[in-house]
Design an enzyme around this catalytic site. Structure first.
Site, PDB file in Angstrom:
ATOM      1  CD1 TRP A   1      -2.709   1.717   0.471  1.00 51.44           C
ATOM      2  CD2 TRP A   1      -1.330   2.515   2.049  1.00 51.44           C
ATOM      3  NE1 TRP A   1      -3.070   3.019   0.738  1.00 51.44           N
ATOM      4  CE2 TRP A   1      -2.240   3.527   1.700  1.00 51.44           C
ATOM      5  CE3 TRP A   1      -0.357   2.779   3.014  1.00 51.44           C
ATOM      6  CZ2 TRP A   1      -2.208   4.804   2.280  1.00 51.44           C
ATOM      7  CZ3 TRP A   1      -0.317   4.039   3.591  1.00 51.44           C
ATOM      8  CH2 TRP A   1      -1.250   5.036   3.223  1.00 51.44           C
TER       9      TRP A   1
ATOM     10  CD  GLU B   1      -4.594  -1.621   1.991  1.00 52.04           C
ATOM     11  OE1 GLU B   1      -3.478  -2.036   2.381  1.00 52.04           O
ATOM     12  OE2 GLU B   1      -5.449  -1.144   2.763  1.00 52.04           O
TER      13      GLU B   1
ATOM     14  CE  LYS C   1      -6.266   6.170   2.539  1.00 55.01           C
ATOM     15  NZ  LYS C   1      -5.577   5.919   3.811  1.00 55.01           N
TER      16      LYS C   1
ATOM     17  CG  ASP D   1      -8.672  -0.932   4.303  1.00 54.75           C
ATOM     18  OD1 ASP D   1      -9.737  -0.465   4.754  1.00 54.75           O
ATOM     19  OD2 ASP D   1      -7.601  -0.905   4.940  1.00 54.75           O
TER      20      ASP D   1
ATOM     21  CG  HIS E   1      -8.646   1.837   1.776  1.00 54.79           C
ATOM     22  ND1 HIS E   1      -7.363   1.430   1.476  1.00 54.79           N
ATOM     23  CD2 HIS E   1      -8.600   2.319   3.031  1.00 54.79           C
ATOM     24  CE1 HIS E   1      -6.589   1.644   2.518  1.00 54.79           C
ATOM     25  NE2 HIS E   1      -7.305   2.168   3.473  1.00 54.79           N
TER      26      HIS E   1
ATOM     27  CG  HIS F   1      -6.158  -4.516   5.038  1.00 46.26           C
ATOM     28  ND1 HIS F   1      -5.240  -3.511   4.870  1.00 46.26           N
ATOM     29  CD2 HIS F   1      -5.430  -5.653   5.194  1.00 46.26           C
ATOM     30  CE1 HIS F   1      -4.019  -4.017   4.900  1.00 46.26           C
ATOM     31  NE2 HIS F   1      -4.105  -5.313   5.089  1.00 46.26           N
TER      32      HIS F   1
ATOM     33  CG  ASP G   1      -9.201   4.669   5.532  1.00 48.41           C
ATOM     34  OD1 ASP G   1      -9.630   3.632   6.059  1.00 48.41           O
ATOM     35  OD2 ASP G   1      -8.024   4.824   5.176  1.00 48.41           O
TER      36      ASP G   1
ATOM     37  CG  ASP H   1      -7.927   2.508   9.490  1.00 49.20           C
ATOM     38  OD1 ASP H   1      -8.091   1.401   8.968  1.00 49.20           O
ATOM     39  OD2 ASP H   1      -7.369   3.465   8.903  1.00 49.20           O
TER      40      ASP H   1
ATOM     41  CG  ASP I   1      -5.652  -1.547   8.158  1.00 43.24           C
ATOM     42  OD1 ASP I   1      -5.132  -1.053   9.186  1.00 43.24           O
ATOM     43  OD2 ASP I   1      -5.470  -1.091   7.019  1.00 43.24           O
TER      44      ASP I   1
HETATM   45  C1  RNT Z   1      -3.720   2.648   4.793  1.00 43.37           C
HETATM   46  C2  RNT Z   1      -3.910   1.205   4.510  1.00 43.37           C
HETATM   47  C3  RNT Z   1      -2.851   0.296   5.043  1.00 43.37           C
HETATM   48  C4  RNT Z   1      -2.410   0.647   6.438  1.00 43.37           C
HETATM   49  C5  RNT Z   1      -1.473  -0.344   7.054  1.00 43.37           C
HETATM   50  C6  RNT Z   1      -0.790   0.187   8.266  1.00 43.37           C
HETATM   51  O1  RNT Z   1      -4.769   3.430   4.435  1.00 43.37           O
HETATM   52  O2  RNT Z   1      -5.157   0.785   4.974  1.00 43.37           O
HETATM   53  O3  RNT Z   1      -3.270  -1.012   4.952  1.00 43.37           O
HETATM   54  O4  RNT Z   1      -3.502   0.831   7.298  1.00 43.37           O
HETATM   55  O5  RNT Z   1      -0.603  -0.797   6.112  1.00 43.37           O
HETATM   56 ZN    ZN Z   2      -5.537  -1.367   4.860  1.00 43.36          ZN
END
Ligand code: RNT
Ligand code: ZN
Length: 412
Positions: free
Chosen positions: A180, A221, A223, A254, A257, A281, A289, A291, A321
């Site tokens: 990523w 990955e 986003k 993810d 994302h 993720h 985003d 998390d 994640d």
């Molecule tokens: C970032 C991505 C990625 C990170 C990790 C730490 O937006 O989601 O996966 O969260 O690699």
């Molecule tokens: Zn991620």
């Protein structure tokens, strides 16, 4: 009759075998992410910058400050989670007295993690770290217009692939190396194509050395947007979807994302038709985003249902994640991971055959009645049995253990 036996009988009335579900759940590993344990800080002995829009909020006591503390926290968290799982490590979590820059890291810098993983009987996954570094301060890495900066990051990526392959070899289980990059623009760029061509060429170069897929699985990955990259992310979903299909890598979806109203569970089957394997993720975006630690909510349940009904568990790797520094970090790991497992268990206990039949015959009334009435079944009793068999606490016993561990680390 025990609570579980009574639950088992109730599910059996619907034609569902709880024993089969429990057996299946035991075989599903979740890759727990190391970065929840220290707020995505890492152990490089250099003054890093946060960068890349990745930042945990909060200052809850007990952050792991070194690999030993992180491993102790992880061991505790795993002991609160039934089943056998994996650890997802980032390259910034090296364990060495040396001070290699990102383009100088080697397997030896991570060997203590592998020794530990062997002793714990868990597999490892890995990630190059393309953020928190002065060469990422422009929010451009593999797509930077400066070739020297691109080359620096390409070298970093190549090294992580070598390290990951060695981890896979040592542990006898393929290590996923997930790429990523934060690359993007705060304001509207003029030449998106040029940036994407640079990213593509850099990825090609990074992924050129061949590795045995039994040891290393490459993933990419995407986003949509992030802090500082509001106008354009170079590695967007369309970019990586096409790239993964062309190059045969895994695609990492993810859950944070995409646009907040998009349904990521819906994307699974659509992507899986064109890809061999997928990496998830599992995360919880709140308005963006963000998390957040995953809850046992409709999004997570929808994802688990798709994995089971679409028979995609065998080729989908489940990684987590999220990072929250306003609550106990070990509790975040334990409860978050258990939530993913609970969702999978509920999915495995669905009356799928009847639901499918109703859908195929366009009997949406029956489908509706089944899904809603089924919500009253005693899932909790089956989950408690799963925990008991794994000798892992549940309910008040779990809360007491999590609370006591947090108290033991809060003086850090
Ligand atoms: C970032 C991505 C990625 C990170 C990790 C730490 O937006 O989601 O996966 O969260 O690699
Ligand atoms: Zn991620």
């Amino acid at each position: 009759m025990s609570t579980y036996d009574s639950a088992k009988a109730q599910f059996a009335d619907w034609g569902i075998d709880t024993e089969a579900a429990l057996e299946r759940l035991k075989t599903i590993p979740i890759s727990m992410h190391c970065w929840q344990g220290d707020d995505v800080v890492g152990f490089e002995k250099r003054t890093g910058t946060s960068g890349g829009g990745i930042q945990a909020t909060g200052n809850y006591p007990g952050r792991a400050r070194n690999p030993d503390e992180l491993r102790a926290d992880l061991e505790f968290a795993y002991s609160m989670i039934p089943g056998s799982h994996r650890l997802n490590l980032h390259a910034m979590y090296l364990d060495t007295d040396e001070t290699p820059d990102r383009d100088e890291i080697e397997y030896a810098h991570f060997a203590p993690w592998v020794d530990w993983a062997k002793a714990q009987g868990i597999g490892l996954d890995f990630n190059p770290t393309f953020f928190a570094h002065e060469k990422a301060d422009d929010n451009l890495t593999l797509s930077h217009p400066d070739k020297a900066i691109r080359d620096f990051w390409i070298e970093h990526g190549k090294r992580t692939r070598e390290i990951a392959a060695r981890m896979g070899e040592e542990l006898g289980s393929a290590c996923i190396n997930n790429i990523w990059v934060p690359d993007g623009y705060k304001d509207v760029p003029v030449d998106r194509m040029a940036a994407r061509k640079r990213l593509q060429a850099a990825l090609d170069e990074m992924l050129a050395p061949a590795h045995d897929r039994a040891l290393l699985l490459d993933a990419v990955e995407s986003k949509l947007f992030g802090i500082g990259v509001e106008a354009c992310t170079v590695g967007s979903h369309e970019f990586y979807m096409g790239y993964a299909i062309r190059k045969g890598t895994l695609l990492c979806l993810d859950m944070g994302h995409f646009h907040p109203t998009e349904n990521i569970a819906d994307k699974l089957s659509a992507c899986a038709l064109s890809l061999d394997e997928i990496l998830l993720h599992v995360s919880r975006p709140m308005r963006w985003d963000s998390d957040h630690v995953i809850l046992l909510n409709d999004d997570i349940q929808g994802m688990a249902n798709e994995l089971v009904s679409g028979e995609m568990l065998g080729r989908t790797h489940i990684g987590l994640d999220f990072f929250d520094a306003t609550i106990s970090r070990t509790a975040a790991w334990a409860i978050g991971t258990r939530n993913m497992q609970k969702a999978l268990l509920r999915a495995l206990l669905l009356p799928l055959e009847r639901l499918r039949k109703a859908e195929e015959s366009l009997d949406f009334s029956i489908r509706f009645m089944l899904t809603e009435e089924f919500k009253d079944l005693p899932f909790g009793a089956v989950w408690a049995e799963f925990c008991a068999r794994a000798e892992v606490p549940a309910g008040t016993a779990l809360i007491d253990r999590l609370d006591a561990y947090q108290a033991s680390v809060s003086g850090r």
